[in-house]
Design a protein around this motif. Sequence first.
Motif, PDB file in Angstrom:
ATOM      1  N   TYR A   1       0.805  -1.207   0.000  1.00 39.07           N
ATOM      2  CA  TYR A   1       0.000   0.000   0.000  1.00 39.07           C
ATOM      3  C   TYR A   1       0.850   1.274   0.000  1.00 39.07           C
ATOM      4  O   TYR A   1       1.985   1.283   0.457  1.00 39.07           O
ATOM      5  CB  TYR A   1      -0.938  -0.007   1.211  1.00 39.07           C
ATOM      6  CG  TYR A   1      -1.805  -1.237   1.245  1.00 39.07           C
ATOM      7  CD1 TYR A   1      -2.804  -1.427   0.295  1.00 39.07           C
ATOM      8  CD2 TYR A   1      -1.613  -2.224   2.205  1.00 39.07           C
ATOM      9  CE1 TYR A   1      -3.588  -2.568   0.296  1.00 39.07           C
ATOM     10  CE2 TYR A   1      -2.395  -3.366   2.217  1.00 39.07           C
ATOM     11  CZ  TYR A   1      -3.383  -3.538   1.259  1.00 39.07           C
ATOM     12  OH  TYR A   1      -4.150  -4.664   1.259  1.00 39.07           O
ATOM     13  N   THR A   2       0.251   2.334  -0.499  1.00 43.76           N
ATOM     14  CA  THR A   2       0.926   3.630  -0.572  1.00 43.76           C
ATOM     15  C   THR A   2       0.978   4.272   0.817  1.00 43.76           C
ATOM     16  O   THR A   2      -0.060   4.386   1.476  1.00 43.76           O
ATOM     17  CB  THR A   2       0.169   4.565  -1.532  1.00 43.76           C
ATOM     18  OG1 THR A   2       0.021   3.912  -2.791  1.00 43.76           O
ATOM     19  CG2 THR A   2       0.915   5.870  -1.711  1.00 43.76           C
ATOM     20  N   PRO A   3       2.145   4.693   1.270  1.00 45.83           N
ATOM     21  CA  PRO A   3       2.230   5.343   2.589  1.00 45.83           C
ATOM     22  C   PRO A   3       1.814   6.812   2.498  1.00 45.83           C
ATOM     23  O   PRO A   3       1.550   7.343   1.428  1.00 45.83           O
ATOM     24  CB  PRO A   3       3.718   5.219   2.926  1.00 45.83           C
ATOM     25  CG  PRO A   3       4.400   5.246   1.589  1.00 45.83           C
ATOM     26  CD  PRO A   3       3.462   4.531   0.631  1.00 45.83           C
ATOM     27  N   GLY A   4       1.774   7.453   3.669  1.00 47.74           N
ATOM     28  CA  GLY A   4       1.536   8.891   3.702  1.00 47.74           C
ATOM     29  C   GLY A   4       0.158   9.300   4.171  1.00 47.74           C
ATOM     30  O   GLY A   4      -0.225  10.462   4.021  1.00 47.74           O
ATOM     31  N   PHE A   5      -0.597   8.361   4.763  1.00 51.13           N
ATOM     32  CA  PHE A   5      -1.962   8.666   5.195  1.00 51.13           C
ATOM     33  C   PHE A   5      -2.158   8.257   6.647  1.00 51.13           C
ATOM     34  O   PHE A   5      -1.622   7.247   7.100  1.00 51.13           O
ATOM     35  CB  PHE A   5      -2.981   7.946   4.310  1.00 51.13           C
ATOM     36  CG  PHE A   5      -2.862   8.312   2.851  1.00 51.13           C
ATOM     37  CD1 PHE A   5      -3.470   9.457   2.363  1.00 51.13           C
ATOM     38  CD2 PHE A   5      -2.106   7.531   1.992  1.00 51.13           C
ATOM     39  CE1 PHE A   5      -3.342   9.815   1.034  1.00 51.13           C
ATOM     40  CE2 PHE A   5      -1.970   7.877   0.654  1.00 51.13           C
ATOM     41  CZ  PHE A   5      -2.584   9.018   0.171  1.00 51.13           C
ATOM     42  N   ARG A   6      -2.973   9.040   7.348  1.00 52.03           N
ATOM     43  CA  ARG A   6      -3.331   8.731   8.737  1.00 52.03           C
ATOM     44  C   ARG A   6      -4.843   8.663   8.829  1.00 52.03           C
ATOM     45  O   ARG A   6      -5.529   9.605   8.427  1.00 52.03           O
ATOM     46  CB  ARG A   6      -2.795   9.806   9.683  1.00 52.03           C
ATOM     47  CG  ARG A   6      -1.272   9.894   9.686  1.00 52.03           C
ATOM     48  CD  ARG A   6      -0.775  11.086  10.467  1.00 52.03           C
ATOM     49  NE  ARG A   6       0.677  11.218  10.327  1.00 52.03           N
ATOM     50  CZ  ARG A   6       1.350  12.322  10.551  1.00 52.03           C
ATOM     51  NH1 ARG A   6       0.702  13.416  10.957  1.00 52.03           N
ATOM     52  NH2 ARG A   6       2.659  12.361  10.390  1.00 52.03           N
TER      53      ARG A   6
END
Length: 407
Positions: A169-174
């Motif tokens: 999965y693509t990181p960078g999200f909360r």
Amino acid sequence: MTTVESLRTPGAVEAAERWTAHNYHPLPVVIAGADGAWVNDVDGRRYLDCLAGYSALNFGHRHPSLIAAAHAQLDRLTLTSRAFVHDQFAEFCRSLAELCGKDMVLPMNTGAEAVETAIKVSRAWGYRVKGVPAERASIVVAAGNFHGRTTTIISFSTDPDARADFGPYTPGFRVVAYGDLDALDAAIDDTTVAVLIEPIQGEAGVVVPPAGYLTGIRRLCTERNVLFVADEIQSGLGRTGRTFACDHENVVPEMYVLGKALGGGVVPVSAVVAGHEVLGVLKPGEHGSTFGGNPLACAVGTEVVRLLATGEFQRRSAELGERLHARLTALTGQGVVAVRGRGLWAGVDLDPALISGRAASERLAAKGVLAKDTHGSTLRLAPPLVVTAEEIDWAVAQLGAVLTEAR
């Protein structure tokens, strides 16, 4: 050789199962024609469409002015590319920007494309304007969200059906709880470039946040120098009784993400709309789309904006929405557990011990009403904004009959 087109409903359903990937589980209805709020199947049966293409058909099927705009453009020009400027482009962008109270538009095709665009723009803004260190940008999103099904978007989905087996999965999200301002506040730090939120969560079951939630997001984003990105793909363009769902709290985000109804049920049209200080961060060659902003899409999209500019559809949604919600709420205790939503948009929780959402959808279709389930025991209702009061009453009566028969 028998063609799919010559088959009646059972054969056409079987052929669709045979020749297509099973990424949907459609009801056994094969639609062949439509007008306004009604569709007819290959066997001549008529149905009141209470799904409206998940809000892509806010103006009903084949709205006369939208079809006229499409026909006129089909006779002239359908596609160039963004290598050139065509004669429908500026008017579409100008009118949509003015509807949104912004000054720049980036047209795309699908809702997922528009969300991906908003993510890229937010990150570019974070690096180039806010000064976030390279590769560190973070975006805060809400649990229960549905923003599309691209690889990046499902990376921050909490729905196992959308996410499982599609990693890495693509990181960078909360991800924080929807409606929880304290959790949102705690998730924002110096790397946060945007809060991406649905003002009303559609796929989750038409979930309306607590009063003051959108106002609170606006305040936090302003205080912390973070972009407020409102995904109004389903909730916008008249669906909730206002032009945008954010309007219910008099909130204006930095970016509107639009789609579905923007194409008038004729062609796929989406867009990100924002101010120059946000969309102006993009440079030529950094983002684009072969079909985004094509002449046919712009001609139809401009007519959609003209329809919304009158306020007629927003008023219809507000007034008829009160009727819809009152009629649905009257079924509470008769198989309905809860009713949520705004305008002509409702999530109806059914008693799972009585009937599933899928079974209710199938039985409604047998009575001439098209709706669709989500998350097991919830029905979503979103009739076109051209529906009449009498048609709403009739549709809810059919749901009442389904529940009575189930008991």
